[in-house]
Design an enzyme around this catalytic site. Structure first.
Site, PDB file in Angstrom:
ATOM      1  N   TYR B 424       2.054  -0.368   3.854  1.00 12.69           N
ATOM      2  CA  TYR B 424       0.759  -0.113   3.163  1.00 12.69           C
ATOM      3  C   TYR B 424       0.265   1.310   3.328  1.00 12.69           C
ATOM      4  CZ  TYR B 424      -1.676  -1.932   7.489  1.00 12.69           C
ATOM      5  OH  TYR B 424      -2.139  -2.191   8.737  1.00 12.69           O
ATOM      6  N   GLU B 425      -0.757   1.630   2.570  1.00 12.46           N
ATOM      7  CA  GLU B 425      -1.262   3.019   2.454  1.00 12.46           C
ATOM      8  C   GLU B 425      -0.189   3.978   1.973  1.00 12.46           C
ATOM      9  OE1 GLU B 425      -4.841   1.863   2.879  1.00 12.46           O
ATOM     10  OE2 GLU B 425      -4.284   3.895   2.365  1.00 12.46           O
TER      11      GLU B 425
END
Lengths: 568, 568
Positions: B424-425
């Site tokens: 994620y990110e």
């Protein structure tokens, strides 16, 4: 989410890495004709994909359930297991005298690989029974063999290995389970065992436990361990005094019940000695060598399954663009990098495992050099194969992006399942200790030197400079370790094992690349084989060269801090 | 299973890697006195260990529960969150004009690290709110800031980032959520977002969603995206037209509800534009840079927690012997190797993250060179930090042997939790593309060249040959990539990112080793620091040199097979 057996790859390896045609020239393996081999490879793949793979998800989500000493497998498992028995899939390498087909272990390895890919947790049941067969075949009396082998060979009964106790894991010699002789020649077994795979289940009519225990007044440590047959159901049909008291809640392989087994709570479980008194470790190693090869193969199995799913996903998932057009992620360079890496690692680990199985087959024909090479390679197959399984299943999860972290996708199950294999059947650290402590010194180092010479010769002939450098490195590093302090050798052992594994697998990939240039067959498969070999030799071999500093660095730095400093 | 905050290490890094004393000479950070800094470091550790760590297990086992649009956190989470707000732990780097303490981000990073170690899933709530604060601080109007910032800064309200949609993950530009202007200056938002962390929960009175959406007639791709404030509860106290329609069943971080959010099912959710129309990507990057630093730090958090547990276990578990005496496994060389590796990797990743945070603090004082360096390092912190988190939590599990695979032990939870952070990110692959596609070319390559020159100068001065070689390699490889075909650069990007990360972290470890030679303090800590630096420089830096062939190898090999061949 389906499993497509890599039939072409498996046949190619049996031909060019195992040398099945040569094996079939022996009387013992005369039945391993090309037609039979192809039929088994194709049939096993179809069976695993058709019967076992559909149960992989329910095996994870529902898992084996314990209730009051009984373990119930999820819906469908009993039927699938019956189909396995009826199809004779367990009999391939079993002894012909007891209902087996007597075919090469390398061919049975293909079946194990397929079952592991299709349903890793379930496949453990199929893995342990042949290990018990091996132990009985080599160490049991004729009467014991006649009593137990026929139904173990078919899989009508299943086998287990009972080694571990709470205080005795890697250190098997610390076990405390007791065996007292009874008047009738049998023994009364009392003690608790943990981590017993398929120690209890509802798939078969009987479970034949092979249990390590100590006789009264036995010497301490591994020299005082004996091996016993302790069946769930006694020959007279009455239940033995043993019980599964609980099963573990694990990270993965939920379809495999990991049992705490209690023996002799009501006076003593009845068992019979296998082999000589206090010679249990030898019999155990017979089982373990077989099981270590199969656990290494499990790394290949889960890598193959995870990789297939990642490739399928990457071919469908549209994200971003190339040349101004929406692109599926398989088109992006860094995704390609991950897929090629997965492909090269999986093929390399498979080649190592199949090659070792083939050496074991040669050994069974009386080839002592092949036996020695198999002994040397077994810790590599186990440790490197399972490290590859974990790395590839992690890459496969990564290819899925956020979807990979969602359990419904299935990539996470492979990641969870794969993580046990570097631990059981001797942690990979134990494998590394086995390599530098025992295997490196076989025949005064000549077994290792011969392997390196073979690698080096092919590398030289093919102009594979990286592989040649790696072969030179491991030879001199290995010679250094042979003369090193024990701590220095052990501190170096794991990175050294990786270097030797990559050199050996790289050699087998180079040999396959050559075969692929000359072979006829599916041009897509052959092109992929050449590219996977190139990727492995050009990009992964140099990584192994980067581990050299670990091997030469010694143990002093590791002990330059004390335990309080480590906690500081 | 407890968490012991690494207070000594954190203070050491703030002093010698961040340069907190120098930051405190500025007017803006004058409050960051040694006493205040120490009090916050000590207090945050105690708070995280005392309030958050005890909830880690229940967070995993019970997790966030969804029912009819509402999400309920496990028992104890509401109270712990209230203690976090009342303790002011969220306000440290918050803007002073809106209730924040205006202290350096590097100090807030210590708090984030502690919360992440104590309870990674829970800590995500504390991570996203500051990202929302950053976006509003930089891009909101004065009225918006007054309206939303005070309660976000304290944490009375929480913030979210709404980017992803089913077809728009890494490719944010593919999002379809619509925003139509209303007569009163607000907008009506309609669309579905997925993977929204803490999109719904029962910890706070309001949730301030920052939502990316398209205005009517906006250009396609990332140029047509705008950012909106869409609160769960409108300023007049009525509920907004938005709903959490489900949460995901994930591999780990079960205490973090990952929500599917539906906006505007009943006509349109009310939102307000932040910044200019179609300038949403810029505002999003403000959030993302903050969040990427924090996700990298999460890798450090989980590595620290997993490592502590492994060391504790290794100090207690007796298995095998040394010099004829029963030994705890911490005494065995290969276990030492794993522990030293974990220690060195964790310290190196922490140094990289803290250093980047310190550069961001300097940037906030107007130092453009520091801003450029932080921009360059952010993808390294995120990708390398999270790779370290996964590797260390895997090693920690391995140290436990069979017990590591049993969920009750807790090692498996760290392994599961850690695996999200490379995804994620912005996946780590996206970080690598950011490095070679944008960051390497900043100021015509001078930002990168200055970093390498700094690494090289210190390596030269300290006689660190391996580090100097690596610095030379990444400089020439980086120059090569700057002129390479796009595909070749992208094919090289991930291994190149690892090489640059190891070079930079190795540099920071070498600087710390020097500081440790001169510094006063706990001699146990200083000895460990010197050994960890030595291990990193002597054994891990050479591994990075082994990645060179990936960077020079180009993309052609990756495209020498087509998709059908990959599936063959």
């Amino acid at each position: 989410m389906t499993y497509a057996p890599p039939v072409e790859e498996q046949k190619f390896l049996l031909r060019h890495v195992v040398g099945m045609a040569e094996l079939a020239t022996s009387d013992a393996f005369a039945e391993a004709t090309p037609e039979t081999v192809d039929a088994i490879v194709e049939g096993a793949g179809a069976f695993a994909a058709g019967e076992f793979a559909p149960l992989n998800r329910i095996g994870d989500e529902v898992g084996a359930r314990w209730d009051d000493g009984k373990v119930t497998m999820p819906a469908g498992f009993r039927e699938a297991y019956r189909a396995y028995v009826e199809g004779g899939w367990g009999t391939i390498a079993g002894p012909a005298a007891f209902g087996g087909q007597g075919l090469p272990l390398s061919l049975a390895s293909v079946v194990m690989e397929d079952l592991g890919s299709a349903n890793m947790g379930f496949s453990l049941c199929m893995m342990l029974t042949p290990a018990a067969v091996e132990a009985l075949k080599h160490h049991g009396t004729g009467a014991q063999q006649e009593m137990w082998l026929p139904k173990l060979v078919t899989g009508e009964w299943t086998g287990t290995m009972n080694l571990t106790e709470p205080q005795a894991g890697s250190d098997v010699g610390a076990l405390k389970t007791r065996a007292e002789p009874a008047a009738d020649g049998s023994y009364r077994i009392r003690g608790q065992k943990i981590f017993i795979t398929f120690g209890e289940h509802d798939l078969a009519d009987n479970i034949v436990h092979l249990v390590l225990a100590r006789l009264p007044d036995a010497p301490g440590g591994t020299k005082g361990i004996s091996l016993f047959i302790v069946p769930k159901v006694l020959p007279d049909g009455t239940p033995n005094d043993l019980r599964c008291v609980s099963i573990e809640h694990k990270l993965g392989i939920h379809a495999s019940p990991t049992c705490v087994m209690s023996y002799g709570d009501n006076g003593g479980a009845t068992g019979w000695l296998i082999g000589a008194e206090n010679a249990g470790m030898r019999a155990m190693f017979t089982m373990m060598n077989n099981a270590r090869l199969n656990v290494g193969l499990q790394g290949v199995s889960i890598a193959e399954r995870a990789m297939q799913q990642a490739i399928d996903y990457a071919r469908e998932r549209v994200q971003g663009s190339r040349a101004g057009q929406p692109a599926r992620i398989i088109e992006h360079p860094d995704v390609r990098r991950m897929l090629l890496r997965m492909k090269a690692l999986t093929q390399a680990a498979r080649a190592l495992a199949y090659y070792c199985a083939g050496q074991t087959d040669r050994a069974s024909l009386g080839d002592a050099a092949a036996q020695a090479r198999a002994d040397l390679l077994t810790p590599l197959v186990k440790a490197y194969g399972t490290d590859v399984g974990v790395e590839v299943s992690s890459l496969a999860l990564q290819v899925h992006g956020g979807m990979g972290y969602i359990e419904e996708t299935g990539a996470a199950q492979h990641y969870r399942d794969s993580r046990i294999s570097p631990i059981y059947e001797g942690t990979n650290g134990i494998q590394a200790a086995d390599l530098v402590g025992r295997k490196l010194g076989l025949e005064g180092g000549q077994v290792f030197a011969r392997l390196v010479a073979d690698i080096r010769a092919d590398a030289q002939e093919r102009g594979e400079e990286g592989l040649k450098d790696l072969a030179d490195d491991i030879l001199s590093l290995g010679q250094g370790l042979a003369g090193a302090r024990g701590d220095d050798a052990l501190a170096a052992s794991y990175p050294f094992l990786t270097m030797v594994s990559v050199a050996t697998a790289g050699w087998l990939m180079a040999r396959q690349a050559r075969a692929a240039e000359q072979a006829e067959g599916d041009p897509r498969f052959l092109a992929m084989k050449r590219t996977a070999a190139r990727y492995y030799l050009d990009r992964i071999v140099p990584e192994a060269l980067g581990l050299k500093a670990h091997v030469t660095g010694g143990a002093d730095l590791l002990y330059s801090v004390d335990e309080d400093m480590l906690s500081a």
